[in-house]
Enzyme design. Structure first.
Site, PDB file in Angstrom:
ATOM      1  N   ARG A 190      -4.846  -1.838  10.585  1.00  0.00           N
ATOM      2  CA  ARG A 190      -4.811  -3.416  10.391  1.00  0.00           C
ATOM      3  C   ARG A 190      -4.914  -3.888  11.993  1.00  0.00           C
ATOM      4  O   ARG A 190      -5.643  -3.507  12.584  1.00  0.00           O
ATOM      5  CB  ARG A 190      -3.270  -4.075  10.044  1.00  0.00           C
ATOM      6  CG  ARG A 190      -3.485  -3.927   8.252  1.00  0.00           C
ATOM      7  CD  ARG A 190      -2.410  -4.663   7.764  1.00  0.00           C
ATOM      8  NE  ARG A 190      -2.118  -4.283   6.317  1.00  0.00           N
ATOM      9  CZ  ARG A 190      -3.082  -4.847   5.425  1.00  0.00           C
ATOM     10  NH1 ARG A 190      -4.052  -5.592   5.748  1.00  0.00           N
ATOM     11  NH2 ARG A 190      -2.768  -4.646   4.087  1.00  0.00           N
ATOM     12  N   ARG A 208       0.723  -5.124  -5.327  1.00  0.00           N
ATOM     13  CA  ARG A 208       0.719  -6.197  -4.386  1.00  0.00           C
ATOM     14  C   ARG A 208       1.101  -7.371  -5.190  1.00  0.00           C
ATOM     15  O   ARG A 208       1.056  -8.583  -4.435  1.00  0.00           O
ATOM     16  CB  ARG A 208      -0.576  -6.355  -3.624  1.00  0.00           C
ATOM     17  CG  ARG A 208      -0.858  -5.199  -2.754  1.00  0.00           C
ATOM     18  CD  ARG A 208      -1.826  -5.715  -1.571  1.00  0.00           C
ATOM     19  NE  ARG A 208      -2.142  -4.430  -0.826  1.00  0.00           N
ATOM     20  CZ  ARG A 208      -1.464  -3.906   0.258  1.00  0.00           C
ATOM     21  NH1 ARG A 208      -0.635  -4.588   0.867  1.00  0.00           N
ATOM     22  NH2 ARG A 208      -2.148  -2.798   0.819  1.00  0.00           N
ATOM     23  N   ASP A 234       5.472  -4.718   6.150  1.00  0.00           N
ATOM     24  CA  ASP A 234       5.832  -6.097   6.464  1.00  0.00           C
ATOM     25  C   ASP A 234       5.710  -7.295   5.431  1.00  0.00           C
ATOM     26  O   ASP A 234       6.884  -8.021   5.421  1.00  0.00           O
ATOM     27  CB  ASP A 234       5.353  -6.677   7.854  1.00  0.00           C
ATOM     28  CG  ASP A 234       3.852  -6.611   7.799  1.00  0.00           C
ATOM     29  OD1 ASP A 234       3.282  -6.206   6.769  1.00  0.00           O
ATOM     30  OD2 ASP A 234       3.064  -6.960   8.523  1.00  0.00           O
ATOM     31  N   GLY A 256       1.003  -1.189   0.034  1.00  0.00           N
ATOM     32  CA  GLY A 256      -0.212   0.203  -0.210  1.00  0.00           C
ATOM     33  C   GLY A 256       0.959   1.209   0.161  1.00  0.00           C
ATOM     34  O   GLY A 256       1.932   1.139   0.480  1.00  0.00           O
ATOM     35  N   ASP A 304       3.412  -0.175  12.531  1.00  0.00           N
ATOM     36  CA  ASP A 304       3.498  -1.395  13.305  1.00  0.00           C
ATOM     37  C   ASP A 304       4.450  -2.416  12.724  1.00  0.00           C
ATOM     38  O   ASP A 304       4.347  -3.541  12.956  1.00  0.00           O
ATOM     39  CB  ASP A 304       2.048  -2.282  13.054  1.00  0.00           C
ATOM     40  CG  ASP A 304       1.884  -2.676  11.511  1.00  0.00           C
ATOM     41  OD1 ASP A 304       2.495  -2.202  10.436  1.00  0.00           O
ATOM     42  OD2 ASP A 304       1.058  -3.525  11.130  1.00  0.00           O
ATOM     43  N   ASP A 331       0.788   2.483   9.403  1.00  0.00           N
ATOM     44  CA  ASP A 331       0.168   1.772  10.580  1.00  0.00           C
ATOM     45  C   ASP A 331       1.058   1.738  11.822  1.00  0.00           C
ATOM     46  O   ASP A 331       0.671   1.439  12.780  1.00  0.00           O
ATOM     47  CB  ASP A 331      -0.225   0.246  10.121  1.00  0.00           C
ATOM     48  CG  ASP A 331      -1.091   0.151   9.057  1.00  0.00           C
ATOM     49  OD1 ASP A 331      -1.886   0.900   8.840  1.00  0.00           O
ATOM     50  OD2 ASP A 331      -1.282  -1.158   8.379  1.00  0.00           O
ATOM     51  N   THR A 375       4.773   2.529   6.388  1.00  0.00           N
ATOM     52  CA  THR A 375       3.271   2.202   6.602  1.00  0.00           C
ATOM     53  C   THR A 375       2.832   3.169   7.442  1.00  0.00           C
ATOM     54  O   THR A 375       3.610   3.690   8.357  1.00  0.00           O
ATOM     55  CB  THR A 375       3.064   0.743   7.312  1.00  0.00           C
ATOM     56  OG1 THR A 375       1.808   0.722   7.425  1.00  0.00           O
ATOM     57  CG2 THR A 375       3.994   0.496   8.606  1.00  0.00           C
TER      58      THR A 375
END
Ligand code: F6P
Length: 356
Positions: A186, A87, A118, A26, A144, A142, A140
């Site tokens: 996520r 992707r 990741d 993404g 994470d 996120d 990201t």
């Protein structure tokens, strides 16, 4: 020639001249800052740079573009990625290293700088194990990814989510409503907890902290009954759906990650019924990833990109650049892929001190 490159040549691995860079997975605000810095840093070390189009897809299908100083001018403040992303994956949709080797050979690529999350970094680790010289850059919204204190893109996403909370608060207040804002992340609640704290949320639901809708409703009802004219609830997209409710979208992406988004539509009617106050939902979605990166993310992306170029030009392999405190260091890429980095509980607790 750096000692690392000489060693690589003696190993017979990728003795190519050029540095290649790709963005996969993404997109994320700050990608162009990294591409610009990788290009300028590599050129400064005397190495030519090849941009790989659309992530791993470009390496698999030989879709590339030369990157020189002019190609990366004026992109620092642009969202998205000038290289495109996808992707597709050389192990899922191909045979791994052998699928990308023709492109590496044709363009005389010695080192590959991979900017990704990741899933992408897991692929980079496998290629590194197969002998490709890879340097990773964690990316990201996120936040994470393990091995780094923060990922670029996160800061921008938090600001966008905070702005949304501010806006939703005024309309919620006018109607005495419960307003749910669903944010990305996520399986991690970093965006929800951080934006929720910044926006003064009255409740935040994150995957790392189990929730009970009866308790949430009781707290919100007390708040409204006590005279507060609205409630703002931030929901992380990755929270479990309420018991009995189904997952909004059961499809997975190429890396096997669930497609998230929409769990709030199952939560809102239950809160409405339990509290007696109207509840409305806003799913912020891709707005969090689009548009201009914050100054913080531009600076972080620039520093990470320069360091990645330096490491790649010096022959480093199997490492990922990372922010540690105030410094940019390097860690094994494999550190990034072990498991997602969950929300720091103390961040959640600080936000929770202000609930309802
Ligand atoms: O990992 C970044 C992220 O934006 C998540 O927060 C979100 O769940 C996911 O990507 C969406 O991915 P896609 O672009 O495949 O819909």
């Amino acid at each position: 020639m750096g000692a690392g490159r000489r060693a690589a040549e003696n190993d017979g691995m990728n003795p190519g001249e050029r540095i290649a860079v790709l963005t996969a997975g993404g997109d994320c605000p700050g990608l162009n800052a990294v591409i610009r810095a990788v290009t300028v840093g590599s050129l400064g070390a005397g190495r030519e740079v090849v941009g790989i189009r659309n992530g791993w897809h470009g390496l698999m299908e030989n879709e590339t573009t030369p990157l020189d100083r002019d190609a990366v001018r004026g992109i620092l403040n642009r969202g998205g990625t000038i290289l495109g992303t996808s992707r597709r994956d050389p192990y899922i949709h191909g045979e791994g290293r052998s699928t990308i080797q023709p492109t590496l050979d044709q363009h005389d690529i010695g080192a590959l700088i991979v900017i990704g999350g990741d899933g992408t970094l897991r692929t980079a680790t496998r290629l590194s194990d197969e002998g490709v010289q890879v340097v990773g850059v964690p990316k990201t919204i996120d936040n994470d990814i393990g091995g780094t204190d923060v990922t670029f893109g996160f800061h921008t996403a938090v600001q966008i989510a905070t702005d949304a909370i501010d806006r939703l608060t005024t309309t919620a207040e006018s109607h005495n409503r419960i307003m749910l804002l669903e944010v990305m992340g996520r399986t991690a609640g970093w965006i929800a907890a951080t934006a929720g704290m910044a926006g003064g949320a009255d409740m935040i639901l994150v995957p790392e902290v189990p929730y009970d809708l009866d308790d949430v409703a009781a707290a919100l009802r007390r708040r409204h009954d006590g005279g507060a004219p609205y409630s703002l609830v931030v929901v992380a997209e990755g929270v479990d759906p309420p018991p009995g409710a189904s997952v909004p979208d059961e499809r997975e992406d190429a890396f096997g990650f669930s497609r998230l988004g929409g769990v709030s539509y199952a939560i809102a009617p239950i809160l409405e019924e339990l509290t007696g106050y109207e509840a409305r939902v806003t799913v912020l979605g891709y707005i969090q990833r689009g548009g201009t990166p914050s100054a913080f993310d531009r600076v972080l992306g620039t520093r990470l990109g320069l360091r990645a170029a330096e490491l790649a030009c010096d022959g480093a392999r199997g490492v990922m650049v990372a922010l540690k405190g105030e410094s940019i260091g390097a860690v094994p890429i494999a550190d990034a892929c072990r498991h997602p980095r969950p929300l720091d509980r103390s961040v959640y607790d600080a936000a929770a001190a202000f609930f309802a």
